[in-house]
Design an enzyme around this catalytic site. Structure first.
Site, short mmCIF file in Angstrom:
data_model
loop_
_atom_site.label_atom_id
_atom_site.label_comp_id
_atom_site.label_asym_id
_atom_site.label_seq_id
_atom_site.Cartn_x
_atom_site.Cartn_y
_atom_site.Cartn_z
N GLN A 127 43.70 45.37 48.70
CA GLN A 127 42.39 45.05 48.14
C GLN A 127 41.36 45.05 49.26
OE1 GLN A 127 42.22 41.06 46.68
NE2 GLN A 127 40.05 41.17 46.16
N SER A 130 36.74 41.98 50.78
CA SER A 130 36.08 41.05 51.71
C SER A 130 35.70 41.72 53.02
CB SER A 130 37.02 39.88 52.03
OG SER A 130 37.43 39.25 50.85
N GLU A 245 44.65 38.47 36.80
CA GLU A 245 45.95 38.00 37.28
C GLU A 245 46.14 36.51 36.99
OE1 GLU A 245 48.80 37.80 37.57
OE2 GLU A 245 49.46 38.88 39.35
N ASN A 369 37.60 26.45 47.93
CA ASN A 369 37.54 25.30 47.03
C ASN A 369 36.14 24.70 46.91
OD1 ASN A 369 40.24 25.69 46.68
ND2 ASN A 369 40.90 23.68 47.44
N GLU A 370 35.40 24.72 48.02
CA GLU A 370 34.05 24.15 47.98
C GLU A 370 33.18 24.93 47.00
OE1 GLU A 370 35.71 25.04 50.66
OE2 GLU A 370 36.04 23.17 51.74
C1 LIG Z 1 45.50 34.39 52.74
C2 LIG Z 1 44.30 35.19 52.30
C3 LIG Z 1 44.47 36.47 51.83
C4 LIG Z 1 43.37 37.22 51.43
N1 LIG Z 1 43.56 38.51 51.01
C5 LIG Z 1 42.50 39.29 50.73
C6 LIG Z 1 42.67 40.68 50.43
O1 LIG Z 1 43.78 41.19 50.38
N2 LIG Z 1 41.58 41.42 50.20
C7 LIG Z 1 40.32 40.90 50.22
O2 LIG Z 1 39.37 41.64 49.97
N3 LIG Z 1 40.10 39.58 50.53
C8 LIG Z 1 41.17 38.77 50.78
N4 LIG Z 1 40.97 37.43 51.11
C9 LIG Z 1 39.61 36.95 51.30
C10 LIG Z 1 39.13 35.87 50.37
O3 LIG Z 1 38.76 36.37 49.14
C11 LIG Z 1 37.97 35.18 51.10
O4 LIG Z 1 38.53 34.51 52.20
C12 LIG Z 1 37.24 34.18 50.25
O5 LIG Z 1 36.51 34.83 49.26
C13 LIG Z 1 36.28 33.32 51.10
O6 LIG Z 1 35.45 34.13 51.86
P1 LIG Z 1 35.31 33.97 53.45
O7 LIG Z 1 36.66 33.85 54.03
O8 LIG Z 1 34.41 35.04 53.95
O9 LIG Z 1 34.63 32.57 53.64
P2 LIG Z 1 33.06 32.25 53.61
O10 LIG Z 1 32.46 32.79 52.38
O11 LIG Z 1 32.47 32.62 54.93
O12 LIG Z 1 33.13 30.70 53.51
C14 LIG Z 1 33.57 29.90 54.61
C15 LIG Z 1 33.50 28.46 54.18
O13 LIG Z 1 32.14 28.12 53.98
C16 LIG Z 1 31.98 27.31 52.85
N5 LIG Z 1 31.04 27.92 51.89
C17 LIG Z 1 30.69 29.23 51.79
N6 LIG Z 1 29.81 29.40 50.79
C18 LIG Z 1 29.60 28.19 50.25
C19 LIG Z 1 28.82 27.71 49.16
N7 LIG Z 1 28.05 28.54 48.45
N8 LIG Z 1 28.88 26.39 48.85
C20 LIG Z 1 29.67 25.54 49.56
N9 LIG Z 1 30.44 25.93 50.60
C21 LIG Z 1 30.40 27.23 50.94
C22 LIG Z 1 33.36 27.11 52.27
O14 LIG Z 1 33.87 25.91 52.77
C23 LIG Z 1 34.20 28.21 52.85
O15 LIG Z 1 35.51 27.79 53.02
C24 LIG Z 1 42.07 36.65 51.48
C25 LIG Z 1 41.91 35.34 51.95
C26 LIG Z 1 43.00 34.61 52.35
C27 LIG Z 1 42.80 33.20 52.84
#
Ligand SMILES: Cc1cc2nc3c(=O)[nH]c(=O)nc-3n(C[C@H](O)[C@H](O)[C@H](O)COP(=O)(O)OP(=O)(O)OC[C@H]3O[C@@H](n4cnc5c(N)ncnc54)[C@H](O)[C@@H]3O)c2cc1C
Length: 395
Positions: A127, A130, A245, A369-370
């Site tokens: 996928q 991100s 899913e 979760n947030e």
């Molecule tokens: C184990 C794992 C596997 C994954 N596999 C895939 C994959 O195969 N393909 C893919 O495309 N993606 C994948 N992902 C990505 C996943 O979808 C993103 O990590 C997720 O959407 C969060 O985005 P980010 O990591 O950029 O965090 P960010 O969006 O940068 O957020 C970081 C933190 O900021 C806070 N935050 C951000 N926005 C807000 C808000 N509006 N309000 C309050 N708090 C906020 C939250 O605490 C969050 O934890 C995977 C993630 C994990 C952990």
């Protein structure tokens, strides 16, 4: 609401259990959505093909592509549960997600080609959604796809790409119209991961394992026939397929009960201590509540009465319980809890330490979760929209 399994579903479960016992490719050492060692991948492809052939996967697909229209809607969950109960490998990659997109938005030719190759285990998908600056706010993605005749030329960077190191195909979102409002200028593609200009770089995580990757795209070329749905219509494709899913949720209930059993064994010598007994009692209670929440969501799904917050509440409850349960498993080991997999005398081969470090992944993946809490407030409880937010949601 009826949560008891019917005799037919129990018979189905027995068939799946026997099948898993006979054909599964061994025990998975770590919990979570993990990447196997490279030499196990061929066996997982074969196992995937067997599951499809037996009618245990792709159950909800259209009949012409091997789906089983008369199957009970809970069969996919039972298959996922039995795979989890055996602590063996589910099929790896993002095939379920990609299949949902191709089934709903693909052409007949795309359906025939991609679905049949998912069934045979020939294509592992990843996928590619991100990016470093686009996770919770997925629509902020910057990877660019420019049309040049019959191809799109793609430049950008993806991250968190689970099993990208083994993927044959990528389900890619890229921006095709930078001038359109951000949700409107995105297109969904099938990317051949072996194309020139696709560079997959594995990331080593806190667990010491390499489960996801960065993917750099540098003038990677995609035939225009690999667009899924309409050009600039990728947001709808992505949001619809992300909602598909559900079966993995049921598997998480099974995993927690198995971990709770293991915890009791680990705690055997400490059970004289009333604080330990109380802590285990609390974790056991939450494990049962988690199972009841899964059952309630399944029942609502069967009756068409799903609530907007069901999946989000379940995900938050599971991920926080999983975090606390695995933390307790490490704490019970005292100073031995500092050991990790591979150290002499480490309890359960370091499973608890790995599971505790990995538990953070569950609080982020599939929506942090947030962010989900805000969505529950807005969509589940109908509270006013958070004034500080733009559109941060993935769905
Ligand atoms: C184990 C794992 C596997 C994954 N596999 C895939 C994959 O195969 N393909 C893919 O495309 N993606 C994948 N992902 C990505 C996943 O979808 C993103 O990590 C997720 O959407 C969060 O985005 P980010 O990591 O950029 O965090 P960010 O969006 O940068 O957020 C970081 C933190 O900021 C806070 N935050 C951000 N926005 C807000 C808000 N509006 N309000 C309050 N708090 C906020 C939250 O605490 C969050 O934890 C995977 C993630 C994990 C952990």
């Amino acid at each position: 609401m009826r949560l008891e399994p019917t005799p037919e579903l129990e018979a189905f479960r027995r068939r799946v259990r026997a099948f898993v016992a006979e054909h599964a490719p061994g025990v998975k050492a770590h919990t979570g959505v993990r990447a196997p060692a490279a030499d196990l991948v061929p066996a997982i492809r074969t196992w995937t093909a067997k599951l499809y052939e037996a009618g245990f996967l792709g159950i909800t697909w259209p009949a012409e592509y091997g789906g089983l229209p008369d199957a009970h809607p809970l069969e996919p969950s039972i298959v996922a549960e039995e795979i989890a109960r055996a602590r063996t490998w589910p099929p790896i990659g993002a095939a379920t997600l990609a299949a949902a997109a191709v089934i709903e938005f693909g052409t007949d030719a795309q359906r025939a080609h991609y679905l049949s190759r998912i069934r045979t285990g020939e294509d592992i998908w990843c996928q590619l959604f991100s990016e470093p600056g686009a996770g919770s706010d997925l629509a902020a993605l910057q990877t660019r796809a420019r049309r040049e005749g019959d191809v799109f030329v793609v430049d950008g960077q993806k991250v968190w790409t689970t099993n990208g190191q083994y993927a044959d195909l990528g389900y890619l979102l890229a921006r095709t119209d930078p001038d359109a409002p951000k949700h409107r200028g995105i297109t969904a593609f099938v990317l051949d991961m072996r194309s020139p200009g696709v560079d997959v770089r594995p990331l080593r995580e806190i667990t010491g394992t390499t489960d996801f990757n960065e993917v750099f795209l540098d003038d990677a070329r995609i035939p225009a026939s690999n667009v899924i749905g309409e050009v600039d219509g990728g947001w709808r494709v992505a949001m619809s397929s992300l909602g598909h899913e559900r079966s993995g949720v049921a598997a998480r209930g099974v995993e927690l009960f198995a971990a709770l059993d293991d915890l009791l064994r680990l705690a055997e010598e400490a059970l004289e201590d009333s604080a330990t007994r109380q802590a285990i009692g609390e974790l056991a209670t939450r494990t049962h509540v988690n199972a009841a929440m899964i059952g309630l969501a399944q029942s609502r799904m069967l009756h068409g009465t799903e609530q907007p917050a069901d999946a989000m509440l379940g995900k938050i409850f599971f991920s926080e319980l999983n975090h606390d349960l695995t933390a307790f498993g490490v704490r019970l080991q005292g100073t031995q809890g500092l050991l990790v997999e591979g150290d002499p005398d480490v309890a359960a081969d370091g499973w608890w330490q790995d599971a505790q470090l990995y538990s953070r992944a569950y609080t982020i993946a599939g929506g942090a979760n947030e962010v989900l809490r805000t969505q529950i407030a807005e969509r589940g409880l109908g509270l006013p929209r958070d004034a500080g937010q733009t559109d941060k949601s993935r769905s």
